[in-house]
Motif scaffolding. Structure first.
Motif, PDB file in Angstrom:
ATOM      1  N   ASN A 124      78.638 -63.726  36.096  1.00 16.48           N
ATOM      2  CA  ASN A 124      79.878 -62.810  36.585  1.00 16.48           C
ATOM      3  C   ASN A 124      80.875 -63.617  35.785  1.00 16.48           C
ATOM      4  OD1 ASN A 124      82.161 -61.875  37.604  1.00 16.48           O
ATOM      5  ND2 ASN A 124      81.141 -61.466  39.230  1.00 16.48           N
ATOM      6  N   HIS A 125      81.739 -62.883  34.724  1.00 16.58           N
ATOM      7  CA  HIS A 125      82.688 -63.440  34.164  1.00 16.58           C
ATOM      8  C   HIS A 125      83.643 -63.895  34.737  1.00 16.58           C
ATOM      9  CE1 HIS A 125      85.588 -63.363  30.673  1.00 16.58           C
ATOM     10  NE2 HIS A 125      86.493 -62.777  31.310  1.00 16.58           N
ATOM     11  N   LEU A 126      84.062 -63.381  35.917  1.00 18.59           N
ATOM     12  CA  LEU A 126      85.208 -63.804  36.798  1.00 18.59           C
ATOM     13  C   LEU A 126      84.827 -65.304  37.468  1.00 18.59           C
ATOM     14  CD1 LEU A 126      86.098 -60.097  38.184  1.00 18.59           C
ATOM     15  CD2 LEU A 126      87.119 -61.538  36.357  1.00 18.59           C
ATOM     16  N   GLY A 128      83.110 -67.574  36.047  1.00 19.94           N
ATOM     17  CA  GLY A 128      83.251 -68.555  35.028  1.00 19.94           C
ATOM     18  C   GLY A 128      84.783 -68.932  35.009  1.00 19.94           C
ATOM     19  N   HIS A 129      85.725 -67.919  34.981  1.00 16.03           N
ATOM     20  CA  HIS A 129      87.277 -68.240  35.019  1.00 16.03           C
ATOM     21  C   HIS A 129      87.300 -69.028  36.281  1.00 16.03           C
ATOM     22  CE1 HIS A 129      88.986 -66.152  31.945  1.00 16.03           C
ATOM     23  NE2 HIS A 129      88.564 -65.114  32.256  1.00 16.03           N
ATOM     24  N   LEU A 130      86.766 -68.819  37.477  1.00 20.63           N
ATOM     25  CA  LEU A 130      87.252 -69.405  38.895  1.00 20.63           C
ATOM     26  C   LEU A 130      86.884 -70.971  38.593  1.00 20.63           C
ATOM     27  CD1 LEU A 130      85.786 -67.305  41.665  1.00 20.63           C
ATOM     28  CD2 LEU A 130      88.442 -67.811  41.236  1.00 20.63           C
ATOM     29  N   VAL A 149      93.509 -64.521  37.216  1.00 23.59           N
ATOM     30  CA  VAL A 149      94.772 -63.677  36.870  1.00 23.59           C
ATOM     31  C   VAL A 149      94.466 -63.644  35.401  1.00 23.59           C
ATOM     32  CG1 VAL A 149      96.660 -63.928  38.614  1.00 23.59           C
ATOM     33  CG2 VAL A 149      95.993 -65.985  36.879  1.00 23.59           C
ATOM     34  N   SER A 150      94.061 -62.453  34.985  1.00 21.17           N
ATOM     35  CA  SER A 150      93.603 -62.115  33.550  1.00 21.17           C
ATOM     36  C   SER A 150      94.295 -60.649  33.288  1.00 21.17           C
ATOM     37  CB  SER A 150      91.989 -62.361  33.468  1.00 21.17           C
ATOM     38  OG  SER A 150      91.317 -61.463  33.963  1.00 21.17           O
ATOM     39  N   GLY A 151      93.823 -60.307  32.044  1.00 19.73           N
ATOM     40  CA  GLY A 151      94.127 -59.235  31.459  1.00 19.73           C
ATOM     41  C   GLY A 151      93.461 -57.846  32.194  1.00 19.73           C
ATOM     42  N   ASN A 309      91.876 -68.604  28.332  1.00 17.48           N
ATOM     43  CA  ASN A 309      91.489 -67.237  27.865  1.00 17.48           C
ATOM     44  C   ASN A 309      89.733 -67.800  27.709  1.00 17.48           C
ATOM     45  OD1 ASN A 309      93.784 -65.893  27.170  1.00 17.48           O
ATOM     46  ND2 ASN A 309      94.218 -67.400  25.536  1.00 17.48           N
ATOM     47  N   ASP A 310      89.307 -66.195  27.706  1.00 18.40           N
ATOM     48  CA  ASP A 310      88.024 -65.950  27.545  1.00 18.40           C
ATOM     49  C   ASP A 310      87.462 -66.908  26.635  1.00 18.40           C
ATOM     50  OD1 ASP A 310      88.292 -64.170  29.529  1.00 18.40           O
ATOM     51  OD2 ASP A 310      88.298 -62.347  27.790  1.00 18.40           O
ATOM     52  N   ASN A 311      86.245 -67.598  27.258  1.00 22.30           N
ATOM     53  CA  ASN A 311      85.573 -68.657  26.391  1.00 22.30           C
ATOM     54  C   ASN A 311      84.035 -68.866  26.916  1.00 22.30           C
ATOM     55  OD1 ASN A 311      85.190 -71.106  28.404  1.00 22.30           O
ATOM     56  ND2 ASN A 311      87.402 -70.230  28.889  1.00 22.30           N
TER      57      ASN A 311
HETATM   58 ZN    ZN Z   1      88.518 -62.861  31.158  1.00 16.99          ZN
END
Ligand code: ZN
Ligand code: KG4
Length: 335
Positions: A124-126, A128-130, A149-151, A309-311
């Protein structure tokens, strides 16, 4: 020399070498994580191709991923001094994101997994951000309040463990990054607008315009009404042909939206006893948010700028935490 090379190869084989793939939006990302350490983070962005349209065009983004994935992968392997055969797992962003872009990443991950005969882990991409704030930092200590908090997302989670994450609340409409981008467009700034508005922010002007004052501490939140109020304000000045004070608008907007979000965070901190806060996503690069969130009297893990940012690195890192926590379970069904 030959013995050194063979020894190095044997060491790599015994290690967990996770390849992380990111293709949810307009950034093609490949990261490599060896035993919880990121050793490569390659990002090829198609942002410039979308700038003339003022936002991401899904079809263009998907085609760019198709071209860029192999280039980013080869670069990442070179940086990490690894070979394809050294990869032990593949973690790819499976959701949420632009469907065409996700499809390219998923197909790439599955094909590579099949060729190398190694497991693939849908991420789950989110999440990953967490967990991105823990890269090169201390690990997430549970329970933690997780903020994305993203786009595309503005979400608050209770992180009980890497494989037990509960969504507490999310915006009912626009994400904060999206509002930044739309307000920036109305101000005549280039896409993505978040960094542009952030650069214009001036502390002394933060209260110069009062857009709305309904920033209460409650569970549900929404940013569409606020976005419309700011854009209407800008358009009214444009129609009257008056010059607008771009710095005053950018500073007041940033002050309001970040404080509104922090109010929501404080609401959930009162509801849940957590040991720390984990913050990630494109808007976590925001200078004012980074400054203000540190005022909360809890440890805060914030992504290093290269991981905001997304990575792909954050997916590889998150997969490494998941694998550690679930060593005996079927990894394809973890998240
Ligand atoms: Zn993202
Ligand atoms: O996480 P991300 O790369 O992509 C999504 O998953 O959406 O976030 C991109 C968003 C964009 O809306 C961009 O304007 C915003 O993050 N952003 C910022 C800043 N840097 C990027 N917003 C506010 N301040 C910044 N410094």
């Amino acid at each position: 020399m030959l013995i050194y090379v063979l020894k190095k190869r044997c060491e790599i084989k015994m290690n967990q070498v996770i390849l992380g793939i990111e293709t949810t939006c307009d950034d093609t990302g490949i990261g490599i994580c060896i035993n919880n350490k990121i050793v490569a983070n390659q990002i090829i962005s198609s942002t410039k191709m979308h700038q003339v349209y003022g936002g991401v065009v899904p079809e263009i983004a998907a085609r760019a991923h198709e071209q860029n994935l192999i280039v980013a992968l080869e670069k990442a392997l070179k940086v990490a001094n690894l070979d394809f055969k050294d990869i032990s797992h593949i973690a790819y962003a499976d959701r949420p994101g632009l469907p065409g872009c996700l499809h390219v990443g998923r197909t790439f991950a599955k094909s590579l997994g099949l060729c190398l005969d190694i497991p693939i882990i849908p991420i789950n991409h989110l999440y990953g951000h967490l967990f991105s704030g823990a890269i090169n930092n201390s690990p997430v200590i549970y329970p933690a309040l997780g903020l994305v908090v993203s786009g595309g997302h503005t979400s608050i989670y209770l992180i009980k463990s890497a494989s037990n994450i509960e969504l507490l609340s999310e915006t009912a409409d626009d994400a904060i990054g999206e509002v930044y981008d739309k307000v920036a467009r109305a101000l005549g700034l280039t896409y993505p607008g978040g960094p542009e508005i952030d650069k214009l922010y001036d502390e002394s002007l933060k209260k110069s315009i009062v857009f709305l004052n309904n920033s209460t501490q409650h569970k549900a939140f929404s940013y569409s009404g606020f976005k419309t109020a700011v854009i209407n304000y800008i358009n009214k000045i444009k129609v009257g042909k008056a010059k607008f004070n771009i710095k005053a608008i950018a500073s007041s907007f940033q002050y309001w939206i970040i404080n509104d979000f922090l109010n929501r965070v404080n609401f959930f901190l009162k509801q849940h006893k957590v040991k720390m806060i984990a913050l990630g996503g494109g808007v976590s690069a925001n200078s004012y948010l980074r400054q203000e969130i540190k005022k909360i009297s809890l440890p805060v893990l914030i992504s290093e700028m290269q991981y905001t940012n997304d990575n792909g690195a954050m997916h590889a890192y998150y997969a490494s935490v998941l694998l550690k926590e679930n060593s005996k379970k079927d990894i394809s069904k973890l998240v």
